[in-house]
Design a protein around this motif. Structure first.
Motif, PDB file in Angstrom:
ATOM      1  N   ASP A  76      34.298  42.239  36.127  1.00  0.00           N
ATOM      2  CA  ASP A  76      34.231  41.402  37.319  1.00  0.00           C
ATOM      3  C   ASP A  76      34.531  39.980  36.872  1.00  0.00           C
ATOM      4  OD1 ASP A  76      33.803  40.167  39.708  1.00  0.00           O
ATOM      5  OD2 ASP A  76      31.671  40.673  39.865  1.00  0.00           O
ATOM      6  N   SER A 161      44.777  34.979  42.967  1.00  0.00           N
ATOM      7  CA  SER A 161      43.362  35.347  42.847  1.00  0.00           C
ATOM      8  C   SER A 161      42.485  34.144  42.493  1.00  0.00           C
ATOM      9  CB  SER A 161      43.211  36.466  41.814  1.00  0.00           C
ATOM     10  OG  SER A 161      43.747  37.663  42.323  1.00  0.00           O
ATOM     11  N   VAL A 170      41.369  37.507  46.184  1.00  0.00           N
ATOM     12  CA  VAL A 170      40.548  38.641  45.771  1.00  0.00           C
ATOM     13  C   VAL A 170      40.415  38.607  44.245  1.00  0.00           C
ATOM     14  CG1 VAL A 170      42.479  40.281  45.547  1.00  0.00           C
ATOM     15  CG2 VAL A 170      40.200  41.113  46.090  1.00  0.00           C
ATOM     16  N   ARG A 173      38.478  42.730  39.871  1.00  0.00           N
ATOM     17  CA  ARG A 173      37.175  43.394  39.802  1.00  0.00           C
ATOM     18  C   ARG A 173      37.372  44.903  39.903  1.00  0.00           C
ATOM     19  NH1 ARG A 173      33.107  41.522  44.338  1.00  0.00           N
ATOM     20  NH2 ARG A 173      33.227  39.594  43.105  1.00  0.00           N
ATOM     21  N   SER A 176      35.756  48.148  42.748  1.00  0.00           N
ATOM     22  CA  SER A 176      35.466  47.299  43.896  1.00  0.00           C
ATOM     23  C   SER A 176      36.505  47.566  44.970  1.00  0.00           C
ATOM     24  CB  SER A 176      35.500  45.826  43.497  1.00  0.00           C
ATOM     25  OG  SER A 176      35.279  44.967  44.603  1.00  0.00           O
ATOM     26  N   GLY A 178      38.328  45.155  48.329  1.00  0.00           N
ATOM     27  CA  GLY A 178      38.673  43.762  48.560  1.00  0.00           C
ATOM     28  C   GLY A 178      37.754  43.034  49.507  1.00  0.00           C
ATOM     29  N   ASP A 179      36.614  43.635  49.834  1.00  0.00           N
ATOM     30  CA  ASP A 179      35.660  42.983  50.739  1.00  0.00           C
ATOM     31  C   ASP A 179      34.802  42.031  49.916  1.00  0.00           C
ATOM     32  OD1 ASP A 179      34.184  42.287  52.926  1.00  0.00           O
ATOM     33  OD2 ASP A 179      33.100  44.189  53.081  1.00  0.00           O
ATOM     34  N   THR A 180      35.383  40.887  49.543  1.00  0.00           N
ATOM     35  CA  THR A 180      34.761  40.020  48.547  1.00  0.00           C
ATOM     36  C   THR A 180      34.435  38.626  49.049  1.00  0.00           C
ATOM     37  OG1 THR A 180      36.935  39.326  47.730  1.00  0.00           O
ATOM     38  CG2 THR A 180      35.915  41.241  46.658  1.00  0.00           C
ATOM     39  N   GLY A 181      34.611  38.363  50.332  1.00  0.00           N
ATOM     40  CA  GLY A 181      34.281  37.022  50.810  1.00  0.00           C
ATOM     41  C   GLY A 181      35.056  36.645  52.053  1.00  0.00           C
ATOM     42  N   ASN A 208      42.083  39.033  50.119  1.00  0.00           N
ATOM     43  CA  ASN A 208      40.930  39.911  50.264  1.00  0.00           C
ATOM     44  C   ASN A 208      40.952  40.552  51.656  1.00  0.00           C
ATOM     45  OD1 ASN A 208      39.983  37.924  52.004  1.00  0.00           O
ATOM     46  ND2 ASN A 208      38.493  37.101  50.552  1.00  0.00           N
ATOM     47  N   ALA A 237      39.791  46.033  43.211  1.00  0.00           N
ATOM     48  CA  ALA A 237      39.730  45.094  44.330  1.00  0.00           C
ATOM     49  C   ALA A 237      41.119  44.672  44.812  1.00  0.00           C
ATOM     50  CB  ALA A 237      38.917  43.860  43.924  1.00  0.00           C
TER      51      ALA A 237
END
Length: 351
Positions: A76, A161, A170, A173, A176, A178-181, A208, A237
């Motif tokens: 990560d 990234s 994204v 990671r 994972s 891509g639901d990262t923020g 993402n 991700a």
């Protein structure tokens, strides 16, 4: 069908960044041969017709340590710090100057329309579409976007990234999704709408999930991920979920198969011992969801660790043979190699 046909029009390469690192004195080696993935002798041997040539502004910390970390079973990596556009602009100009130097030397032709791409391909010239991987070099008022368009910019990824004033990238990671923020900022929405108006495609690779949804909401154009793979086969991700692939299908967009090994392998590791059959599995999955008319290639040559069997563009006959042996017909192989890219660009640019 010979091994060097159909010609390959590729959705992503990092030749300009690589030449910038190697030094401007190395530009001429593109005509005579270089150690990297892309040059004219390899293009002739592999049937490489060109594609998207990315301008990429590197982070100060570099990539070597990051790639080493990605050889591990899980990782990560923190997102690099944002880069101010005042710092990014000179780097972008330098890489664009390399592109136009290559054009002056006769190595390629910078193309601003599908008609120009087709003409270059017919004349045996390498067709180059100017792309930006990350919008760090674009100012908040979007004035530089207008200048870049006049210079030939026809494709833009709002983020690499790392964060920009336009959105959030994204991370690298695994495992994972891509639901990262958060996704696009208000400026990012303005950027997407202005790109639509100008005729610059908005590239979803490195976005993402939230950013992907925001582009889908605010853009009227086909959704295009120039170099991304199937999350169902490699849960990284950076890869696209089946739901995202369905959105690309429904918009009549396209996804370009990425050769970067970490996004191909089921274990997500940046190790090059990847058989060509792994790429075929991703192609099968992508075609199964988006259809035969919406899949192309997005190699990431000169910017990523790629399979040993496809180390440069001279090795593209290996992929053509594998697709034929896998049961893909001549028409489908031609679509994947270049027809689908040209068709989606016509839909996106309007010709």
């Amino acid at each position: 069908m010979t091994v060097t046909t159909p010609l390959v029009f590729d959705g992503h390469n990092d030749l300009l960044y690589a030449l910038g690192r190697e030094g401007r004195g190395t530009v001429g080696r593109v005509l005579t041969g270089r150690r990297g993935a892309i040059d004219l002798p390899k293009a002739r041997a592999g049937g490489f017709a060109g594609g998207f040539f990315a301008v990429y502004v590197p982070s100060p910390e570099g990539l070597a340590d990051r790639f080493e970390e990605m050889e591990k079973p899980a990782y990560d990596l923190p997102l690099p710090e944002a880069i101010d556009w005042h710092d990014a602009w000179p780097v972008a100009l330098s890489q664009m100057a390399i592109l136009f130097d290559l054009e002056r030397r006769g190595a390629l032709r910078v193309c601003r329309s599908v008609a120009e791409i087709r003409e270059a391909m017919a004349q045996g010239q390498m067709a180059a579409v100017l792309h930006m991987e990350g919008a760090e070099a674009i100012d908040p008022d979007l004035d530089t976007l207008e200048i870049l368009y006049q210079a030939g910019l026809r494709s833009l990824g709002p983020v690499w990234s790392r964060p920009t004033i336009f959105g959030h990238g994204v991370p690298f990671r695994y495992p994972s999704d891509g639901d990262t923020g958060e996704g696009l900022t208000d400026l990012g929405v303005r950027l997407v709408r202005r790109c639509d108006a100008l005729g610059i495609l908005v590239d979803l690779s490195h976005m993402n999930m939230a950013g992907f949804r925001d582009v889908a909401r605010h853009s009227s154009k086909p959704l295009i991920a120039s170099h991304s793979n199937a999350h169902a086969l490699s849960p990284h991700a950076r890869n696209l979920t089946d739901g995202q692939l369905e959105a690309i299908r429904d918009s009549d967009g396209l996804v370009g198969l990425n050769f970067a090994v970490a996004f191909l392998r089921s274990d997500g590791r940046m190790l090059p011992n990847v058989p060509v059959e792994t790429l075929l599995r991703h192609l099968d999955h992508l075609i199964g969801i988006v259809g035969e008319d919406r899949v192309g290639l997005g190699s990431d040559f000169d910017g990523a660790t790629v399979p040993d069997c496809l180390k440069d563009i001279g090795a593209l006959p290996v992929l053509r043979r594998a697709m034929a042996d896998h049961g893909f017909g001549a028409e489908l192989i031609e679509k994947i190699c270049h027809r689908n890219w040209l068709a989606v660009l016509e839909r996106s640019w309007g010709g």
